[in-house]
Enzyme design. Structure first.
Site, PDB file in Angstrom:
ATOM      1  N   SER A   1      -5.196  -2.045   6.125  1.00 55.71           N
ATOM      2  CA  SER A   1      -3.989  -2.818   6.411  1.00 55.71           C
ATOM      3  C   SER A   1      -4.058  -3.441   7.787  1.00 55.71           C
ATOM      4  O   SER A   1      -4.650  -2.877   8.713  1.00 55.71           O
ATOM      5  CB  SER A   1      -2.757  -1.921   6.331  1.00 55.71           C
ATOM      6  N   GLY A   2      -3.425  -4.590   7.908  1.00 61.77           N
ATOM      7  CA  GLY A   2      -3.332  -5.232   9.216  1.00 61.77           C
ATOM      8  C   GLY A   2      -3.626  -6.718   9.161  1.00 61.77           C
ATOM      9  O   GLY A   2      -3.637  -7.389  10.192  1.00 61.77           O
TER      10      GLY A   2
ATOM     11  N   LYS B   1      -2.468   3.517   0.375  1.00 58.89           N
ATOM     12  CA  LYS B   1      -2.265   2.104   0.757  1.00 58.89           C
ATOM     13  C   LYS B   1      -1.198   1.458  -0.120  1.00 58.89           C
ATOM     14  O   LYS B   1      -0.384   0.660   0.354  1.00 58.89           O
ATOM     15  CB  LYS B   1      -3.590   1.332   0.646  1.00 58.89           C
TER      16      LYS B   1
ATOM     17  N   HIS C   1       2.021   2.534   1.198  1.00 55.18           N
ATOM     18  CA  HIS C   1       2.226   1.775   2.439  1.00 55.18           C
ATOM     19  C   HIS C   1       2.851   0.419   2.107  1.00 55.18           C
ATOM     20  O   HIS C   1       3.819  -0.020   2.719  1.00 55.18           O
ATOM     21  CB  HIS C   1       0.886   1.597   3.166  1.00 55.18           C
ATOM     22  N   ASN C   2       2.282  -0.249   1.113  1.00 48.79           N
ATOM     23  CA  ASN C   2       2.789  -1.575   0.753  1.00 48.79           C
ATOM     24  C   ASN C   2       4.191  -1.509   0.157  1.00 48.79           C
ATOM     25  O   ASN C   2       5.012  -2.385   0.408  1.00 48.79           O
ATOM     26  CB  ASN C   2       1.831  -2.266  -0.224  1.00 48.79           C
TER      27      ASN C   2
ATOM     28  N   GLU D   1       6.340  -1.254   2.953  1.00 46.78           N
ATOM     29  CA  GLU D   1       6.334  -2.587   3.590  1.00 46.78           C
ATOM     30  C   GLU D   1       7.354  -3.509   2.904  1.00 46.78           C
ATOM     31  O   GLU D   1       8.139  -4.189   3.575  1.00 46.78           O
ATOM     32  CB  GLU D   1       4.916  -3.155   3.492  1.00 46.78           C
TER      33      GLU D   1
HETATM   34  C1  6PG Z   1      -1.516  -5.147   4.673  1.00 45.06           C
HETATM   35  C2  6PG Z   1      -0.699  -5.894   3.649  1.00 45.06           C
HETATM   36  C3  6PG Z   1      -1.545  -6.695   2.729  1.00 45.06           C
HETATM   37  C4  6PG Z   1      -0.781  -7.464   1.672  1.00 45.06           C
HETATM   38  C5  6PG Z   1       0.220  -8.417   2.182  1.00 45.06           C
HETATM   39  C6  6PG Z   1       0.897  -9.270   1.132  1.00 45.06           C
HETATM   40  O1  6PG Z   1      -1.294  -3.941   4.724  1.00 45.06           O
HETATM   41  O2  6PG Z   1      -2.301  -5.731   5.409  1.00 45.06           O
HETATM   42  O3  6PG Z   1       0.019  -4.981   2.874  1.00 45.06           O
HETATM   43  O4  6PG Z   1      -2.411  -5.786   2.104  1.00 45.06           O
HETATM   44  O5  6PG Z   1      -1.685  -8.204   0.944  1.00 45.06           O
HETATM   45  O6  6PG Z   1       1.183  -7.800   2.922  1.00 45.06           O
HETATM   46  O7  6PG Z   1       1.476  -8.540   0.105  1.00 45.06           O
HETATM   47  P1  6PG Z   1       2.437  -9.278  -0.919  1.00 45.06           P
HETATM   48  O8  6PG Z   1       1.836 -10.636  -1.213  1.00 45.06           O
HETATM   49  O9  6PG Z   1       2.522  -8.456  -2.147  1.00 45.06           O
HETATM   50  O10 6PG Z   1       3.742  -9.441  -0.211  1.00 45.06           O
END
Ligand code: 6PG
Length: 471
Positions: A129-130, A184, A187-188, A191
């Site tokens: 992630s990042g 992960k 995590h999302n 998010e």
């Molecule tokens: C990360 C993000 C990444 C993800 C985007 C977009 O941890 O770097 O989670 O993996 O692809 O945030 O996600 P969506 O298109 O589903 O909003």
């Protein structure tokens, strides 16, 4: 020629950034991409680095790697991963290590790990992630796979990863097979919820309270100096300060209000349903994105159902402070949901997840990086089997304190007609969780009435059925 320590397969934006990150830490890296243009573009970026070896065929790529080969795949999640693995298999030897660093579905990772293990290949699913910048400068990394093979990757991954303020790498072995990709995924999911909660606070300030965009930006900037300090709050403040160079309007007003998504939030929500863990804020955030995408329908419905706000607005300072409390409380609850899901999955799959460590992995580098992850880590250190984060000493007093403000914000949302599905759903999660006697007794009675589904009693053991019609 000296062989490379690791190979990166896939020279898209993320693959290029990860390969540069590896090279910048002094490791010899070989790179390969199906279309040579991407590799050529990468070579320009990597100019001057002698530890980068471009490969133009798969055979060359496999031959350029020291044993056991370590190949990091950064390709589109889904079928492509299987195709790439199939193309590599004839060139690999037993003991080689393949790492899928894309956003793959954890169940696919479990299957691939099993299939490859049978062929002597050690497969890792690693959450990264990042974004592009994180991948280059230090992402949060969540590797899952064969614990012994991790010995070959540990040092490299820890070098590459973001570091917490005390220098701890935001990378640690998560667990076997799909554990890394699962973490992960969660995590999302968090998010999605975090983003949605922030957006709802913005919406309430903007449309229920009539604040200007820049003024709201300043509120987020202020919040970012306190307990809400986080990457997402920080970028929100920045975004709200940007105006469209063409029209001079705030960027947030020229961007179409229809959310995109790639599916990881949906997977998390499906997992909550599957495994039986309530994660309503995450699911609500996915639905909110779907609802946003119904732009034309929403525009039409706005004309059919006009509403004049009946909310009595508090003064600006009180409103902002109530929102801050609500956002903080809701954030705690949505992380609580994410960790409850991890707990259930860990038990189901026998992963032995270490929740405090996971919180620290997310402390830097990733999209949900935030100061309060340290408090989450401390809460799990104090009690590793904490049933729900809301109960932790670090959070329970703040939640108790935030209740009044949170309820006022819920009322503001309802009375002004400003949708805040995640903030309200989270309050309902909190209220449901702290309700000692809920109406499921009536629900059970109904099920028994119409379907003889039986029920248990609260005053004695056993399974009961009532002939309701005879009363
Ligand atoms: C990360 C993000 C990444 C993800 C985007 C977009 O941890 O770097 O989670 O993996 O692809 O945030 O996600 P969506 O298109 O589903 O909003």
């Amino acid at each position: 020629m000296e062989k490379a320590y690791i190979g990166v397969f896939g020279m898209g934006v993320m693959g290029q950034s990860l390969a540069l990150n590896i090279a910048n830490h002094g490791y010899a890296v070989a790179v390969y991409n199906k279309d040579r243009e991407n590799t050529e573009a990468f070579l320009k970026k990597a100019a001057g680095r002698e530890n980068v070896t471009p490969c133009w065929t798969l055979e060359e790529f496999a031959a350029s790697l020291e044993a056991p080969r370590k190949i990091l795949l950064m390709v589109t999640a889904g079928k492509v991963v299987d195709l790439v693995i199939q193309s590599l298999l004839p060139l690999l030897d037993r003991g080689d290590i393949v790492i899928d660093a894309g956003n793959s579905y954890y169940a696919d990772t479990r299957r691939r790990e099993r299939e490859l293990r049978e062929r002597g290949i050690r497969f890792f699913g690693m959450g990264v992630s990042g974004g592009e910048r994180g991948a280059l400068e230090g992402p949060s990394m969540m590797p899952g796979g064969d614990p012994e093979a991790y010995g070959y990757l540990k040092e490299l991954f820890e070098d590459m990863a973001a570091k917490t303020p005390d220098g701890t790498p935001c990378c640690a072995y998560i667990g076997p097979d799909g554990a890394g990709h699962y973490v992960k995924m969660v995590h999302n999911g968090i998010e999605y919820a975090d983003i949605q909660l922030i957006c709802e606070c913005y919406q309430l300030m903007r449309f229920a309270a009539g604040m200007e965009v820049e003024e709201i930006g300043a509120v987020f900037e202020e919040w970012n100096r306190g307990r809400l300090q986080s990457y997402l709050v920080e970028i929100t403040a920045k975004i709200l300060g940007v105006r469209d160079p063409e029209t001079g309007r705030p960027m947030v007003d020229v961007i179409l209000d229809a959310a995109g998504q790639k599916g990881t939030g949906k997977w998390t929500s499906m997992e909550g349903l599957d495994i039986g863990v309530p994660i309503p804020t995450i699911a609500e955030s996915v639905f909110a994105r779907y609802l946003s995408a119904l732009k034309e329908e929403r525009v039409a419905a706005a004309k059919v159902f006009p509403w004049q706000s009946r909310a009595a607005l508090p003064d600006r300072e009180t409103l902002v402070s109530q929102l801050e409390e609500s956002l903080y409380a809701a954030k705690v609850c949505c992380y609580a949901q994410g960790f409850a899901l991890l707990r259930a999955a860990s038990e189901q799959y026998g992963w032995g997840l270490r929740y405090g460590e996971i919180a620290l992995l997310w402390r830097e580098g990733c999209i949900i990086r935030a100061r309060f992850l340290e408090d989450i880590a401390a809460a799990f250190r104090a009690q590793s089997d904490l049933p729900n984060l809301m109960l932790a000493d670090a959070f329970a007093p703040a939640l108790r304190q935030a209740q009044a403000a949170w309820r006022s914000i819920a009322a503001l949302s309802a009375l002004s007609g400003t949708a805040a599905p995640a903030l309200l759903s989270t309050l309902n999660y909190f209220d449901s969780y702290r309700t000692a006697v809920c109406p499921a007794s009536l629900l059970q009675a109904q099920r028994d009435f119409f379907g003889a589904h039986t029920y248990r009693r609260s005053d004695r053991e056993g399974v009961f059925h009532t002939h309701w019609e005879s009363y």
